[in-house]
Each structure stands twice: as structure tokens, then as C-alpha cells.
Design a protein around this motif. Sequence first.
Motif, PDB file in Angstrom:
ATOM      1  N   ILE A  85     -33.230 -20.222 101.004  1.00 54.51           N
ATOM      2  CA  ILE A  85     -33.005 -20.657 102.384  1.00 54.51           C
ATOM      3  C   ILE A  85     -34.193 -21.452 102.921  1.00 54.51           C
ATOM      4  N   THR A  86     -35.393 -21.141 102.481  1.00 55.09           N
ATOM      5  CA  THR A  86     -36.579 -21.844 102.991  1.00 55.09           C
ATOM      6  C   THR A  86     -36.890 -23.125 102.205  1.00 55.09           C
ATOM      7  N   GLY A  87     -35.955 -23.561 101.361  1.00 51.51           N
ATOM      8  CA  GLY A  87     -36.172 -24.775 100.567  1.00 51.51           C
ATOM      9  C   GLY A  87     -36.215 -26.039 101.411  1.00 51.51           C
ATOM     10  N   VAL A  88     -35.303 -26.167 102.372  1.00 50.56           N
ATOM     11  CA  VAL A  88     -35.276 -27.365 103.223  1.00 50.56           C
ATOM     12  C   VAL A  88     -36.543 -27.468 104.070  1.00 50.56           C
ATOM     13  N   PRO A  89     -36.995 -26.388 104.733  1.00 50.08           N
ATOM     14  CA  PRO A  89     -38.265 -26.501 105.462  1.00 50.08           C
ATOM     15  C   PRO A  89     -39.435 -26.849 104.536  1.00 50.08           C
ATOM     16  N   ALA A  90     -39.416 -26.344 103.302  1.00 45.71           N
ATOM     17  CA  ALA A  90     -40.494 -26.671 102.362  1.00 45.71           C
ATOM     18  C   ALA A  90     -40.518 -28.166 102.073  1.00 45.71           C
ATOM     19  N   VAL A  91     -39.335 -28.755 101.886  1.00 44.13           N
ATOM     20  CA  VAL A  91     -39.252 -30.194 101.605  1.00 44.13           C
ATOM     21  C   VAL A  91     -39.709 -31.004 102.815  1.00 44.13           C
ATOM     22  N   VAL A  92     -39.215 -30.661 103.978  1.00 44.49           N
ATOM     23  CA  VAL A  92     -39.575 -31.400 105.193  1.00 44.49           C
ATOM     24  C   VAL A  92     -41.075 -31.301 105.459  1.00 44.49           C
ATOM     25  N   LEU A  93     -41.609 -30.086 105.437  1.00 42.31           N
ATOM     26  CA  LEU A  93     -43.041 -29.901 105.675  1.00 42.31           C
ATOM     27  C   LEU A  93     -43.888 -30.590 104.606  1.00 42.31           C
ATOM     28  N   GLY A  94     -43.445 -30.537 103.349  1.00 40.50           N
ATOM     29  CA  GLY A  94     -44.190 -31.162 102.266  1.00 40.50           C
ATOM     30  C   GLY A  94     -44.302 -32.668 102.442  1.00 40.50           C
ATOM     31  N   CYS A 104     -43.325 -21.828 102.389  1.00 44.24           N
ATOM     32  CA  CYS A 104     -41.855 -21.909 102.370  1.00 44.24           C
ATOM     33  C   CYS A 104     -41.334 -22.057 100.944  1.00 44.24           C
ATOM     34  N   GLY A 105     -42.044 -22.822 100.122  1.00 41.08           N
ATOM     35  CA  GLY A 105     -41.636 -22.984  98.729  1.00 41.08           C
ATOM     36  C   GLY A 105     -41.689 -21.675  97.966  1.00 41.08           C
ATOM     37  N   VAL A 106     -42.732 -20.900  98.179  1.00 39.24           N
ATOM     38  CA  VAL A 106     -42.848 -19.603  97.504  1.00 39.24           C
ATOM     39  C   VAL A 106     -41.788 -18.632  98.022  1.00 39.24           C
ATOM     40  N   LEU A 107     -41.517 -18.693  99.321  1.00 42.35           N
ATOM     41  CA  LEU A 107     -40.513 -17.795  99.908  1.00 42.35           C
ATOM     42  C   LEU A 107     -39.094 -18.112  99.442  1.00 42.35           C
ATOM     43  N   CYS A 108     -38.896 -19.302  98.873  1.00 40.94           N
ATOM     44  CA  CYS A 108     -37.566 -19.639  98.330  1.00 40.94           C
ATOM     45  C   CYS A 108     -37.100 -18.588  97.333  1.00 40.94           C
ATOM     46  N   VAL A 109     -38.019 -18.067  96.564  1.00 42.83           N
ATOM     47  CA  VAL A 109     -37.697 -17.063  95.557  1.00 42.83           C
ATOM     48  C   VAL A 109     -37.183 -15.794  96.221  1.00 42.83           C
ATOM     49  N   ALA A 164     -31.739 -28.252  95.021  1.00 40.47           N
ATOM     50  CA  ALA A 164     -30.902 -28.609  93.866  1.00 40.47           C
ATOM     51  C   ALA A 164     -30.117 -27.396  93.384  1.00 40.47           C
ATOM     52  N   GLY A 165     -30.731 -26.235  93.383  1.00 40.99           N
ATOM     53  CA  GLY A 165     -30.030 -25.006  92.990  1.00 40.99           C
ATOM     54  C   GLY A 165     -28.874 -24.701  93.913  1.00 40.99           C
ATOM     55  N   TRP A 166     -29.083 -24.843  95.231  1.00 40.10           N
ATOM     56  CA  TRP A 166     -28.013 -24.619  96.197  1.00 40.10           C
ATOM     57  C   TRP A 166     -26.914 -25.661  96.029  1.00 40.10           C
ATOM     58  N   ALA A 167     -27.287 -26.917  95.786  1.00 38.90           N
ATOM     59  CA  ALA A 167     -26.278 -27.970  95.601  1.00 38.90           C
ATOM     60  C   ALA A 167     -25.443 -27.676  94.355  1.00 38.90           C
ATOM     61  N   LEU A 168     -26.088 -27.256  93.295  1.00 43.33           N
ATOM     62  CA  LEU A 168     -25.369 -26.912  92.071  1.00 43.33           C
ATOM     63  C   LEU A 168     -24.448 -25.712  92.301  1.00 43.33           C
ATOM     64  N   GLY A 188     -45.130 -27.192  97.333  1.00 40.97           N
ATOM     65  CA  GLY A 188     -44.047 -26.845  98.257  1.00 40.97           C
ATOM     66  C   GLY A 188     -42.856 -27.766  98.089  1.00 40.97           C
ATOM     67  N   LEU A 189     -43.134 -29.064  97.899  1.00 44.02           N
ATOM     68  CA  LEU A 189     -42.051 -30.027  97.669  1.00 44.02           C
ATOM     69  C   LEU A 189     -41.268 -29.700  96.408  1.00 44.02           C
ATOM     70  N   ILE A 190     -41.971 -29.445  95.328  1.00 41.30           N
ATOM     71  CA  ILE A 190     -41.302 -29.160  94.051  1.00 41.30           C
ATOM     72  C   ILE A 190     -40.430 -27.913  94.175  1.00 41.30           C
ATOM     73  N   MET A 191     -40.989 -26.841  94.723  1.00 41.06           N
ATOM     74  CA  MET A 191     -40.206 -25.608  94.850  1.00 41.06           C
ATOM     75  C   MET A 191     -39.051 -25.793  95.831  1.00 41.06           C
ATOM     76  N   GLY A 192     -39.301 -26.547  96.899  1.00 35.56           N
ATOM     77  CA  GLY A 192     -38.240 -26.807  97.870  1.00 35.56           C
ATOM     78  C   GLY A 192     -37.106 -27.619  97.269  1.00 35.56           C
ATOM     79  N   TRP A 193     -37.441 -28.684  96.543  1.00 38.69           N
ATOM     80  CA  TRP A 193     -36.401 -29.506  95.925  1.00 38.69           C
ATOM     81  C   TRP A 193     -35.653 -28.731  94.845  1.00 38.69           C
ATOM     82  N   LEU A 194     -36.350 -27.892  94.093  1.00 43.20           N
ATOM     83  CA  LEU A 194     -35.658 -27.059  93.110  1.00 43.20           C
ATOM     84  C   LEU A 194     -34.669 -26.120  93.801  1.00 43.20           C
TER      85      LEU A 194
END
Length: 185
Positions: free
Chosen positions: A129-138, A119-124, A168-172, A159-165
Motif C-alpha cells: 500500500i505504501t508503494g505509491v507514496p514511496a514512488v512519489v516521494l522518491g 515507505c519503500g520498506v513498509l511496502c513489505v 508492479a506487483g499490485w498491477a500484476l 525508495g523508488l525501486i521498492m515502490g515501483w516493485l
Amino acid sequence: MSGPAWQPVPWQGGGPGQPVPSPMLAAHADRERAVDVLRAGFAEGRLQQDEYEKRVEQAYGSRTLGELARLVADLPQGPQPFGTPFAQQPYPGRAAGVPATFLPAPAATNSKATGALVCGVLCVFTGGITGVPAVVLGHMARGEIRRTGEQGDGFALAGLIMGWLSVAGWALFVLLMVAAFSGGQ
């Protein structure tokens, strides 16, 4: 009558050219391990009843690891030789390595950690969109890994790092959009 008074029985080892048996004293656990090896050999048909009983009696009467090693030298011994110091010494009949069958299975990689990484890699590719699942799963994976000892902590962390990034990108992005729309009025 000429020659030595004592002739080693083939399973006792200690003949010419064979390593000197360990003089280290045997513990009760070492004797029990030898008896377990003998019991398995008997159950597999490698030993006759009388020979099995004789060896078991000798195992319980053995004082050193070398004596125990000679009793089981001609039998498969599984993954654990007698005691760590003795394990480093060769003795007759001991295989060079432990068969893979007797080795512990490698720890599995936590599937949630793998999911977090994917999910973290798919964020790119999904625009984050897959950032939240990456954080939860991580986070779930790291908790399970601490509890169970599975592998995959690096996957979960990535996965956590990419998900949180991504979050954070979406929040910004949302913050900038709100500022842009409210600043124009």
C-alpha cells in the motif's frame, strides 16, 4: 654592539628552529585575508591599535605568503589558510587542525528521500500500500537533491525501486485477477 642586527619580533616568526616561511608570491586575496584576520584579532582585543595599524601596513606591503603568515601567526585564522600549496607547509602558531566551529556544516539528508525509503520498506509490511507514496516521494526527493545538493540520493533511489516493485506487483495482481474472473465466464 654584538649579535645580529635584526631581532625578530615574536609575532614575526622566523626565529631559530622555526620553519622557513613560504617564498611563494602573495596575491591580493592573500593580503586581504591577512588583513581580515588582523581585523578580527583587533576586534577581539588581541591587538592594540598601534600594533594593528602597523601589521595592516606590513600586510599590504608584503610580497610573499611567508611574510603574511608571520603577521598573523599568533592569531586565530579561521578555516582557510593562505593558498593551497602554502596550506601544506607548517608555520609558527598554526593549529594542527581547524576547529569544528569553522568547518562547513555537513549537508543534510533530504527528508523526502528518507520518507521514500521508509515507505519503500513498509511496502513489505503493508502489502504494498505504501508503494505509491514511496514512488512519489522518491521522485520529488531526487529532484530536490539535484537542485540543492543535499544528501540522500541513495535513500530516494532505494525508495523508488521498492515502490515501483510494489506498484508492479499490485498491477500484476490486478491483471491476474481480471484475467481469472474474465476467463471463467
